[in-house]
Design a protein around this motif. Structure first.
Motif, mmCIF file in Angstrom:
data_model
loop_
_atom_site.group_PDB
_atom_site.id
_atom_site.type_symbol
_atom_site.label_atom_id
_atom_site.label_comp_id
_atom_site.label_asym_id
_atom_site.label_seq_id
_atom_site.Cartn_x
_atom_site.Cartn_y
_atom_site.Cartn_z
ATOM 1 N N HIS A 110 6.885 20.609 22.689
ATOM 2 C CA HIS A 110 5.678 20.413 23.765
ATOM 3 C C HIS A 110 5.370 19.027 22.856
ATOM 4 C CE1 HIS A 110 7.072 22.040 27.440
ATOM 5 N NE2 HIS A 110 6.958 23.517 26.719
ATOM 6 N N THR A 113 7.804 16.411 21.900
ATOM 7 C CA THR A 113 7.785 15.213 23.287
ATOM 8 C C THR A 113 6.217 14.694 23.349
ATOM 9 O OG1 THR A 113 8.967 16.997 24.165
ATOM 10 C CG2 THR A 113 7.965 15.107 25.630
ATOM 11 N N ASP A 114 5.191 15.432 23.810
ATOM 12 C CA ASP A 114 4.390 14.185 23.522
ATOM 13 C C ASP A 114 3.871 13.049 23.265
ATOM 14 O OD1 ASP A 114 3.436 16.049 26.538
ATOM 15 O OD2 ASP A 114 2.243 17.128 24.615
ATOM 16 N N THR A 116 6.302 11.890 21.256
ATOM 17 C CA THR A 116 7.500 10.326 21.404
ATOM 18 C C THR A 116 6.990 9.440 22.262
ATOM 19 O OG1 THR A 116 8.612 12.505 20.563
ATOM 20 C CG2 THR A 116 9.880 10.120 22.024
ATOM 21 N N LYS A 117 6.118 9.938 23.802
ATOM 22 C CA LYS A 117 5.326 9.509 24.137
ATOM 23 C C LYS A 117 4.822 8.480 23.786
ATOM 24 C CE LYS A 117 7.000 13.124 28.280
ATOM 25 N NZ LYS A 117 6.940 13.579 29.351
ATOM 26 N N ALA A 118 3.782 8.898 23.798
ATOM 27 C CA ALA A 118 2.368 7.775 23.259
ATOM 28 C C ALA A 118 3.064 7.620 22.376
ATOM 29 C CB ALA A 118 1.919 8.826 22.272
ATOM 30 N N HIS A 120 6.020 5.595 22.398
ATOM 31 C CA HIS A 120 6.657 4.724 23.174
ATOM 32 C C HIS A 120 6.007 4.251 23.730
ATOM 33 C CE1 HIS A 120 10.195 3.716 25.476
ATOM 34 N NE2 HIS A 120 9.836 3.651 27.227
ATOM 35 N N ALA A 121 4.945 4.341 24.669
ATOM 36 C CA ALA A 121 3.898 3.667 24.997
ATOM 37 C C ALA A 121 3.433 2.442 23.546
ATOM 38 C CB ALA A 121 2.752 4.815 25.436
ATOM 39 N N GLU A 124 6.226 0.333 23.512
ATOM 40 C CA GLU A 124 6.077 -1.139 24.733
ATOM 41 C C GLU A 124 4.985 -2.213 24.567
ATOM 42 O OE1 GLU A 124 5.974 1.388 27.902
ATOM 43 O OE2 GLU A 124 8.407 1.243 28.264
#
Length: 140
Positions: A110, A113-114, A116-118, A120-121, A124
């Motif tokens: 978890h 995953t958090d 990786t999402k950060a 990715h954001a 971008e």
């Protein structure tokens, strides 16, 4: 020797191992079973039996086989019970360790995953700013 003691005293134990050690220390029955199992699994146990049975057969009994067979059979029953107790405790320890390791790996998954999402954001946002020339937009 003192280096080994120093290393082992500073090394952290697995939480499941620490719980198993505490449970064994708290129960008189488990301490007795541990002591019997430890002795029964030693060469002292073998040597003691060699001496006891040899003395029994040579000195005390004229025909030792019927009584000796009975004693050895009863001893085998009790020792096999102690082996099963040890196996059950080992299985319980392994299950507790597996449960703990699973919970830790789930937490790590978890967290990764958090992260990786950060990442990715942020990627971008950087792409939008650098490649597309868009001003940075505040996001969560």
């Amino acid at each position: 020797m003192t280096e080994t003691v120093a290393l082992t005293s500073t090394r952290k134990s697995h939480p499941a191992l620490a719980a198993a050690v505490e449970a064994r220390a708290a129960s008189a029955q488990l301490r007795v079973a541990d002591a019997i199992t430890k002795f029964a699994g030693s060469m002292m146990f073998v040597y003691a039996h060699i001496v006891i049975f040899a003395v029994w057969m040579v000195v005390f009994e004229k025909s030792p086989w019927p009584t000796l067979t009975l004693v050895v059979s009863l001893e085998a029953i009790f020792l096999s019970t102690f082996v099963m107790i040890g196996q059950n405790r080992q299985a319980a320890f392994q299950q507790a360790k597996a449960d703990h390791d699973f919970a830790v790996s789930e937490q790590e998954l978890h967290a990764n995953t958090d992260l990786t999402k950060a990442i990715h954001a942020m990627t971008e946002q950087l792409h939008a700013q650098i490649c597309l020339g868009n001003p940075a937009s505040p996001s969560t």
